[in-house]
Design an enzyme around this catalytic site. Structure first.
Site, PDB file in Angstrom:
ATOM      1  N   LYS A 196      24.440  41.098   3.309  1.00  0.00           N
ATOM      2  CA  LYS A 196      23.131  40.664   3.823  1.00  0.00           C
ATOM      3  C   LYS A 196      23.134  40.725   5.341  1.00  0.00           C
ATOM      4  CE  LYS A 196      20.229  36.583   4.443  1.00  0.00           C
ATOM      5  NZ  LYS A 196      19.864  35.214   4.106  1.00  0.00           N
ATOM      6  N   GLU A 241      13.609  24.963   9.794  1.00  0.00           N
ATOM      7  CA  GLU A 241      15.014  24.997   9.370  1.00  0.00           C
ATOM      8  C   GLU A 241      15.900  24.115  10.244  1.00  0.00           C
ATOM      9  OE1 GLU A 241      16.265  28.797   8.186  1.00  0.00           O
ATOM     10  OE2 GLU A 241      18.239  28.102   7.552  1.00  0.00           O
ATOM     11  N   GLU A 285      19.818  36.132  -1.815  1.00  0.00           N
ATOM     12  CA  GLU A 285      19.741  35.982  -0.360  1.00  0.00           C
ATOM     13  C   GLU A 285      19.944  34.507   0.020  1.00  0.00           C
ATOM     14  OE1 GLU A 285      16.003  37.674   0.964  1.00  0.00           O
ATOM     15  OE2 GLU A 285      16.104  36.522   2.814  1.00  0.00           O
ATOM     16  N   GLU A 429       6.378  40.308   5.893  1.00  0.00           N
ATOM     17  CA  GLU A 429       6.972  38.967   5.992  1.00  0.00           C
ATOM     18  C   GLU A 429       7.151  38.563   7.464  1.00  0.00           C
ATOM     19  OE1 GLU A 429      10.318  38.138   3.329  1.00  0.00           O
ATOM     20  OE2 GLU A 429      11.254  36.996   4.947  1.00  0.00           O
TER      21      GLU A 429
END
Ligand SMILES: C=C(O[C@@H]1C=C(C(=O)O)C=C[C@H]1O)C(=O)O
Length: 444
Positions: A196, A241, A285, A429
């Site tokens: 990733k 986050e 992910e 996105e």
């Protein structure tokens, strides 16, 4: 590392240079303020900020605002966290603190923002002259200086002006080129080089007069009450986050990875949330991101809780797969690496903003992303003298710098790329993730 601190009595933000290591003790005093009334009649903290030197860390009314500079340090390179931590330890060791409130965020605090990469970029810790904090209905005022300074009167600041002549332009890499970069990353992942990588892009906004950052801050606080709205040294945004929060030995981290844009139609969005929760690409992910956080926290914690499956976090623009990891840091562990900043340093860059494996992903970002992230996606937040604090990941953010008579504002957004990622979907996105700051600047 460079340090400076203003002499007593000068205007906030101004400052004489103090040589590194000058032992000028800080005098700190925290007093309680009137509790916040139930009827929402008191001004939100963001409304107290003066135009210059504003520092912000706010979520749903709670948090800290500060202004002025009692002391500041800049660090750079691979040792940026350690150097800042050492400076903070020396600064707090010689401070004289009278804290009449004694809650998370009272007493001596510094705001900070750290570069994403070892090179290039600079990082900073700023100790404000004045801090106003809120937790629930409790409010307090902290003053910090080089001698005892008077308690300033607090008042609602003037209304910030809207950005003048706001216009948007492409960033370092245009949309077509960025899609090609994503396709390149997908090919490398499918070729087995890595699992990733998170690739970001920027968009540039310009204004004719210097941007008053309080304009977007007030809008972000209002539109994103479940995010942490921050501003440190020109980097502002509203991040969902939390890299790490430490309060008296309890450590929490909110890991996000796996995203779907919202449509604004409640029924369709509920269906999309279900799709996200079942999407094997997004779950994979997400798992990489949770693993990276759990593995980095584990050596510091005596016990940990890592939920087995994520929940869906609903934000006004997007929905994310989210996992709250919690842990306990025992009292007897090495203080230097288990402060909130030390923990942030061990967690950064998590797979939510770097990739898996981390060294391969960060090398690939430097090789193909085509942009300097600066402090975007680095830790941003605050810390107190005991090492407690909150460090978010500087996402949904922008960096303001002066240019001519106006400002340049670089807005950033990134996406986790795994096998099977589609460049068009990732571009869409990234656009959804740019929306919070775009809209806060006044662009619909
Ligand atoms: C990198 C960003 O967001 C990160 C990437 C996500 C994803 O790829 O799904 C989700 C949340 C964040 O961890 C950003 O907003 O710029």
């Amino acid at each position: 590392m460079s340090t400076r601190a203003p002499s007593p009595g000068v205007a906030p933000g101004a400052g004489d240079a103090f040589p590194a290591g000058t032992a000028v003790p800080l005098v700190v005093r925290t007093v309680p303020l009137e509790p916040v009334p139930d009827d929402a009649s008191s001004a939100p903290l963001v409304d107290l900020l003066p135009r210059d030197g504003a520092l912000t860390w706010l979520r749903g009314g709670d948090g800290l605002v500060g202004w002025g500079t009692a002391a500041v340090v800049s660090t750079a390179g691979a040792d940026r966290f350690r150097d800042a931590e050492e400076w903070w330890a020396a600064t707090t060791a010689r401070a004289v603190v009278r804290d009449e409130v004694g809650v998370h965020g009272s007493g001596l605090v510094a705001f900070g923002s750290f570069a994403f990469a070892d090179e290039p970029g600079t990082s900073t810790l700023v100790v404000p002259r004045v801090v106003v904090g809120q937790r629930g209905r409790q409010r307090w005022l902290t003053t910090i200086g080089h001698d005892s300074i008077g308690m300033p009167g607090l008042r609602v600041a003037d209304e910030p002006a809207a950005p003048d002549g706001l216009r948007f332009d492409r960033g370092a890499v245009d949309e077509d080129a960025w899609r090609a970069v994503v396709a390149d990353a997908v090919a490398r992942i499918e070729g087995g080089e890595l699992d990733k990588v998170v690739l970001a892009r920027d968009v540039v906004a310009r204004t004719d007069a210097p941007l008053d950052v309080r304009w977007p801050l007030r809008r972000l606080v209002e539109a994103y009450p479940t995010c942490w709205t921050f501003h440190v040294d020109g980097l502002f945004g509203a991040t969902p986050e939390m890299l790490v929060r430490r309060e008296r030995g309890l450590v929490t981290s909110r890991v996000l990875a796996g995203t779907i844009s919202r449509t604004g139609d409640e029924v369709r969005d509920a269906g999309l949330a279900g799709e996200l929760a079942r999407s094997s690409k997004d779950l994979e992910e997400h798992e990489y991101a949770v693993r990276s956080v759990a593995d980095a926290l584990e050596p510091h914690c005596s016990s940990m809780n890592v939920p087995e499956s994520p929940f869906v976090l609903h934000l006004p623009n997007v929905m994310h797969l989210a996992t709250d990891v919690t842990g306990v840091v025992p009292d007897d562990v090495d203080h230097a690496t288990s402060t909130s900043l030390g923990l942030a340093a061990s967690l950064h860059p998590s797979a939510a903003v770097g990739g898996t494996p981390t060294p391969v992903a960060t090398r690939l970002i430097a090789e193909i992303e085509g942009m300097d992230r600066g402090r975007y996606a680095g830790p941003v937040g605050w810390m107190d003298a005991a090492g407690d604090g909150e460090w978010g990941i500087a996402l949904r953010s922008a960096q303001v710098v002066p240019e001519g008579d106006g400002s340049v504002v670089r807005l950033f957004a990134g996406c986790g790329i795994v096998a099977g990622s589609d460049p068009d979907a990732e571009l869409a996105e990234s656009q959804a993730k740019l929306q919070p700051v775009r809209q806060a600047l006044g662009h619909r």
